[in-house]
Design a protein around this motif. Structure first.
Motif, PDB file in Angstrom:
ATOM      1  N   LEU A  48      -4.001  11.036 -12.216  1.00 16.70           N
ATOM      2  CA  LEU A  48      -2.923  10.100 -11.897  1.00 16.70           C
ATOM      3  C   LEU A  48      -2.116   9.775 -13.148  1.00 16.70           C
ATOM      4  CD1 LEU A  48      -1.465   8.177  -9.951  1.00 16.70           C
ATOM      5  CD2 LEU A  48      -3.171   6.441 -10.521  1.00 16.70           C
ATOM      6  N   THR A  49      -2.792   9.540 -14.262  1.00 15.67           N
ATOM      7  CA  THR A  49      -2.114   9.240 -15.527  1.00 15.67           C
ATOM      8  C   THR A  49      -1.245  10.414 -15.957  1.00 15.67           C
ATOM      9  OG1 THR A  49      -3.927   7.792 -16.221  1.00 15.67           O
ATOM     10  CG2 THR A  49      -2.458   8.610 -17.937  1.00 15.67           C
ATOM     11  N   ALA A  50      -1.759  11.645 -15.781  1.00 15.81           N
ATOM     12  CA  ALA A  50      -0.992  12.838 -16.153  1.00 15.81           C
ATOM     13  C   ALA A  50       0.250  12.986 -15.277  1.00 15.81           C
ATOM     14  CB  ALA A  50      -1.872  14.084 -16.034  1.00 15.81           C
ATOM     15  N   VAL A  51       0.119  12.682 -13.989  1.00 20.50           N
ATOM     16  CA  VAL A  51       1.259  12.784 -13.078  1.00 20.50           C
ATOM     17  C   VAL A  51       2.329  11.756 -13.431  1.00 20.50           C
ATOM     18  CG1 VAL A  51       2.021  12.479 -10.684  1.00 20.50           C
ATOM     19  CG2 VAL A  51      -0.054  13.774 -11.175  1.00 20.50           C
ATOM     20  N   VAL A  52       1.908  10.519 -13.747  1.00 18.47           N
ATOM     21  CA  VAL A  52       2.863   9.480 -14.126  1.00 18.47           C
ATOM     22  C   VAL A  52       3.649   9.911 -15.358  1.00 18.47           C
ATOM     23  CG1 VAL A  52       3.098   7.121 -14.990  1.00 18.47           C
ATOM     24  CG2 VAL A  52       1.557   7.589 -13.080  1.00 18.47           C
ATOM     25  N   SER A  53       2.962  10.475 -16.348  1.00 20.64           N
ATOM     26  CA  SER A  53       3.641  10.946 -17.559  1.00 20.64           C
ATOM     27  C   SER A  53       4.617  12.070 -17.232  1.00 20.64           C
ATOM     28  CB  SER A  53       2.613  11.435 -18.583  1.00 20.64           C
ATOM     29  OG  SER A  53       1.789  10.372 -19.014  1.00 20.64           O
ATOM     30  N   GLN A  54       4.192  12.973 -16.341  1.00 20.27           N
ATOM     31  CA  GLN A  54       5.051  14.090 -15.949  1.00 20.27           C
ATOM     32  C   GLN A  54       6.308  13.599 -15.248  1.00 20.27           C
ATOM     33  OE1 GLN A  54       4.425  17.333 -16.458  1.00 20.27           O
ATOM     34  NE2 GLN A  54       5.401  18.536 -14.850  1.00 20.27           N
ATOM     35  N   MET A  55       6.164  12.586 -14.399  1.00 20.07           N
ATOM     36  CA  MET A  55       7.298  12.073 -13.637  1.00 20.07           C
ATOM     37  C   MET A  55       8.349  11.446 -14.544  1.00 20.07           C
ATOM     38  SD  MET A  55       7.010  12.691 -10.389  1.00 20.07           S
ATOM     39  CE  MET A  55       8.107  11.488  -9.638  1.00 20.07           C
ATOM     40  N   LYS A  56       7.952  10.997 -15.726  1.00 16.01           N
ATOM     41  CA  LYS A  56       8.887  10.344 -16.641  1.00 16.01           C
ATOM     42  C   LYS A  56       9.658  11.336 -17.502  1.00 16.01           C
ATOM     43  CE  LYS A  56       7.512   6.684 -18.840  1.00 16.01           C
ATOM     44  NZ  LYS A  56       6.698   5.760 -19.660  1.00 16.01           N
ATOM     45  N   TYR A 112       0.827  -1.197   0.000  1.00 16.26           N
ATOM     46  CA  TYR A 112       0.000   0.000   0.000  1.00 16.26           C
ATOM     47  C   TYR A 112       0.866   1.253   0.000  1.00 16.26           C
ATOM     48  CZ  TYR A 112       1.091   0.842   4.937  1.00 16.26           C
ATOM     49  OH  TYR A 112       1.752   1.112   6.113  1.00 16.26           O
ATOM     50  N   VAL A 113       0.257   2.346  -0.432  1.00 18.47           N
ATOM     51  CA  VAL A 113       0.843   3.678  -0.324  1.00 18.47           C
ATOM     52  C   VAL A 113      -0.265   4.601   0.161  1.00 18.47           C
ATOM     53  CG1 VAL A 113       1.940   5.619  -1.505  1.00 18.47           C
ATOM     54  CG2 VAL A 113       2.486   3.276  -2.197  1.00 18.47           C
ATOM     55  N   ILE A 114       0.021   5.376   1.195  1.00 21.44           N
ATOM     56  CA  ILE A 114      -0.958   6.316   1.743  1.00 21.44           C
ATOM     57  C   ILE A 114      -0.395   7.721   1.673  1.00 21.44           C
ATOM     58  CG2 ILE A 114      -2.290   7.017   3.775  1.00 21.44           C
ATOM     59  CD1 ILE A 114      -2.131   4.222   4.830  1.00 21.44           C
ATOM     60  N   THR A 115      -1.242   8.676   1.314  1.00 23.51           N
ATOM     61  CA  THR A 115      -0.898  10.081   1.431  1.00 23.51           C
ATOM     62  C   THR A 115      -2.137  10.830   1.890  1.00 23.51           C
ATOM     63  OG1 THR A 115       0.137  11.979   0.336  1.00 23.51           O
ATOM     64  CG2 THR A 115      -1.484  10.727  -0.941  1.00 23.51           C
ATOM     65  N   ASP A 116      -1.963  12.095   2.287  1.00 16.97           N
ATOM     66  CA  ASP A 116      -3.111  12.899   2.687  1.00 16.97           C
ATOM     67  C   ASP A 116      -3.208  14.122   1.785  1.00 16.97           C
ATOM     68  OD1 ASP A 116      -1.096  14.546   3.527  1.00 16.97           O
ATOM     69  OD2 ASP A 116      -1.647  14.536   5.650  1.00 16.97           O
ATOM     70  N   PHE A 117      -4.137  15.017   2.081  1.00 17.46           N
ATOM     71  CA  PHE A 117      -4.354  16.183   1.232  1.00 17.46           C
ATOM     72  C   PHE A 117      -3.066  16.969   1.020  1.00 17.46           C
ATOM     73  CE2 PHE A 117      -9.176  16.959   2.136  1.00 17.46           C
ATOM     74  CZ  PHE A 117      -9.455  15.773   1.482  1.00 17.46           C
ATOM     75  N   GLU A 118      -2.327  17.223   2.109  1.00 15.48           N
ATOM     76  CA  GLU A 118      -1.129  18.039   2.005  1.00 15.48           C
ATOM     77  C   GLU A 118      -0.043  17.322   1.198  1.00 15.48           C
ATOM     78  OE1 GLU A 118      -1.093  21.207   2.895  1.00 15.48           O
ATOM     79  OE2 GLU A 118      -3.185  20.834   3.409  1.00 15.48           O
ATOM     80  N   GLY A 119       0.031  16.002   1.329  1.00 11.15           N
ATOM     81  CA  GLY A 119       0.996  15.241   0.560  1.00 11.15           C
ATOM     82  C   GLY A 119       0.693  15.284  -0.924  1.00 11.15           C
ATOM     83  N   PHE A 120      -0.588  15.206  -1.260  1.00  7.45           N
ATOM     84  CA  PHE A 120      -0.999  15.283  -2.652  1.00  7.45           C
ATOM     85  C   PHE A 120      -0.602  16.629  -3.244  1.00  7.45           C
ATOM     86  CE2 PHE A 120      -4.056  16.511  -5.894  1.00  7.45           C
ATOM     87  CZ  PHE A 120      -4.078  15.400  -6.718  1.00  7.45           C
ATOM     88  N   LYS A 121      -0.882  17.696  -2.522  1.00  8.97           N
ATOM     89  CA  LYS A 121      -0.539  19.031  -2.996  1.00  8.97           C
ATOM     90  C   LYS A 121       0.973  19.192  -3.154  1.00  8.97           C
ATOM     91  CE  LYS A 121      -2.666  22.310  -0.716  1.00  8.97           C
ATOM     92  NZ  LYS A 121      -3.306  23.018   0.428  1.00  8.97           N
ATOM     93  N   ALA A 122       1.727  18.647  -2.199  1.00  8.23           N
ATOM     94  CA  ALA A 122       3.191  18.756  -2.251  1.00  8.23           C
ATOM     95  C   ALA A 122       3.748  18.030  -3.467  1.00  8.23           C
ATOM     96  CB  ALA A 122       3.801  18.186  -0.972  1.00  8.23           C
ATOM     97  N   LEU A 123       3.187  16.869  -3.799  1.00  2.00           N
ATOM     98  CA  LEU A 123       3.651  16.118  -4.965  1.00  2.00           C
ATOM     99  C   LEU A 123       3.432  16.904  -6.243  1.00  2.00           C
ATOM    100  CD1 LEU A 123       4.686  13.613  -6.421  1.00  2.00           C
ATOM    101  CD2 LEU A 123       2.353  12.688  -6.334  1.00  2.00           C
ATOM    102  N   ILE A 124       2.225  17.441  -6.413  1.00  2.00           N
ATOM    103  CA  ILE A 124       1.916  18.184  -7.635  1.00  2.00           C
ATOM    104  C   ILE A 124       2.813  19.416  -7.751  1.00  2.00           C
ATOM    105  CG2 ILE A 124       0.130  19.422  -8.917  1.00  2.00           C
ATOM    106  CD1 ILE A 124      -0.297  16.392  -8.751  1.00  2.00           C
ATOM    107  N   ASP A 125       2.978  20.143  -6.667  1.00  3.28           N
ATOM    108  CA  ASP A 125       3.818  21.349  -6.699  1.00  3.28           C
ATOM    109  C   ASP A 125       5.276  21.000  -6.977  1.00  3.28           C
ATOM    110  OD1 ASP A 125       1.786  23.179  -6.261  1.00  3.28           O
ATOM    111  OD2 ASP A 125       1.993  23.123  -4.078  1.00  3.28           O
ATOM    112  N   SER A 126       5.740  19.872  -6.438  1.00  3.31           N
ATOM    113  CA  SER A 126       7.147  19.504  -6.597  1.00  3.31           C
ATOM    114  C   SER A 126       7.501  19.143  -8.039  1.00  3.31           C
ATOM    115  CB  SER A 126       7.507  18.344  -5.665  1.00  3.31           C
ATOM    116  OG  SER A 126       6.834  17.147  -6.044  1.00  3.31           O
ATOM    117  N   VAL A 127       6.515  18.700  -8.824  1.00  2.79           N
ATOM    118  CA  VAL A 127       6.784  18.374 -10.235  1.00  2.79           C
ATOM    119  C   VAL A 127       6.454  19.547 -11.142  1.00  2.79           C
ATOM    120  CG1 VAL A 127       6.424  15.919  -9.859  1.00  2.79           C
ATOM    121  CG2 VAL A 127       4.507  17.320 -10.657  1.00  2.79           C
TER     122      VAL A 127
END
Length: 334
Positions: free
Chosen positions: A223-231, A146-161
């Motif tokens: 999620l699909t857009a984030v995966v593409s961005q990460m690559k 499993y992988v768990i995140t919360d609202f703030e973690g989600f926002k941090a991921l998007i901002d970091s990329v």
């Protein structure tokens, strides 16, 4: 000639130092997110499966990972956060493809040892361990990671990329009476770059005619857009800083070695046409008001649906060259 030898030596030193820095950053990240960053052992009774207790992934078998976004707003010290979203990602390392199954949170299922209830209450009743058991029983797939995140973690991921480009399909507005409007939703229709705050608004909006069905579709789309961005090359260059930003908001039981294997595989996965599905699918459940408005699934039908979608691509539907898989048959809309 001596000058060129020095230049070459310098380049080798720089490459070695860079590789060491990236390797250390990833190792530190992998270690840190195995700590109880989101849910502490004291809250879930210490029941969560530890990385050391899971057989090491051989890199060849299909692996199923439960992604959970939790809402920790108003969480008390003696309670567990609510599961705001649940997605099961099933990765096929042989065909380099992945399938995402969004689980509607009002799905009414049997929760082992706790009777029947909404599937998103499993994490409240017994932490991520019980959530995995419940999803495994519902889907018929082995789920032990499993992988768990919360609202703030989600926002941090998007901002970091650097944000993510999404075509917002309509104007979206909702006033959230909690948190003094911090989580209000106000988006305009159109193609745009969403930062972490706006991306969270996009995936949380559920005030459509079809409510949670459309919301989960948006979650898979993002999620699909984030995966593409990460690559992308630019994002990979920023990897150490990205990992540092999101570490406090992520918790997993995936071992460091398995994370390394999954990361290497992730660079080869086809992200153009992933399988994106809703569980339970339309026509495989009935609505009920036995415990509020819930969806009672036909579990046998749901499991058959999943097995059908996970069948290996056929030659007629897939053209696989240089590790890239193109498939239309397995990416049918919900």
């Amino acid at each position: 000639m001596r000058m060129w030898k020095r230049v070459l030596l310098l380049m080798l030193v720089v490459v070695a130092a860079t590789a060491g820095y990236y390797g250390y950053s990833f190792y530190q990240f992998a270690q840190d997110i195995q700590e109880p960053n989101v849910i502490t052992p004291a809250l879930d009774g210490g029941a969560s499966t530890k990385a050391a207790e899971i057989p090491e992934w051989d890199g060849e078998e299909r692996v199923n990972i439960l992604l959970m976004g939790v809402d920790r707003r108003g969480m008390k010290n003696n309670g567990l956060p609510r599961s705001d979203s649940m997605m099961l990602v099933s990765i096929d390392p042989v065909f380099k493809r992945y399938d995402v199954f969004s689980i509607l949170r009002d799905t009414y299922v049997d929760i082992p040892g706790h009777g029947s209830s909404r599937i998103n209450s499993a994490i409240v009743d017994g932490g991520p361990e019980l959530a995995m058991k419940t999803v495994s029983q519902f889907t018929g797939l082995p789920v032990d990671r499993y992988v768990i995140t919360d609202f703030e973690g989600f926002k941090a991921l998007i901002d970091s990329v650097g944000g993510v480009e999404i075509d917002v399909e309509k104007n979206m507005y909702y006033h959230d009476p909690t948190d003094k409007g911090v989580y209000d939703i106000n988006l305009k229709k159109g193609l745009q770059q969403l930062d972490g705050d706006k991306a969270l608004q996009y995936v949380r909006f559920r005030h459509d005619a079809t409510s949670d069905y459309t919301r989960t579709e948006r979650q898979r789309k993002l999620l699909t857009a984030v995966v593409s961005q990460m690559k992308s090359g630019a994002t990979l260059m920023q990897l150490p800083s990205i990992l540092k930003e999101v570490t406090p908001y992520i918790q997993t039981n995936i071992s460091s070695m398995d994370m390394l294997k999954l990361s290497a595989l992730g660079l080869k996965l086809n992200t153009v046409e992933p399988g994106n599905y809703q569980l339970p699918p339309m026509g495989m459940f009935r609505e009920s008001h036995r415990a509020g408005a819930v969806l009672i699934p036909d579990v046998d039908q749901v499991q058959s649906f999943i097995q059908e979608k996970l069948q290996p691509p056929t030659e007629a539907s897939v053209s696989q060259t240089n590790g890239t898989t193109e498939s239309n048959e397995n990416s049918t809309p919900d």
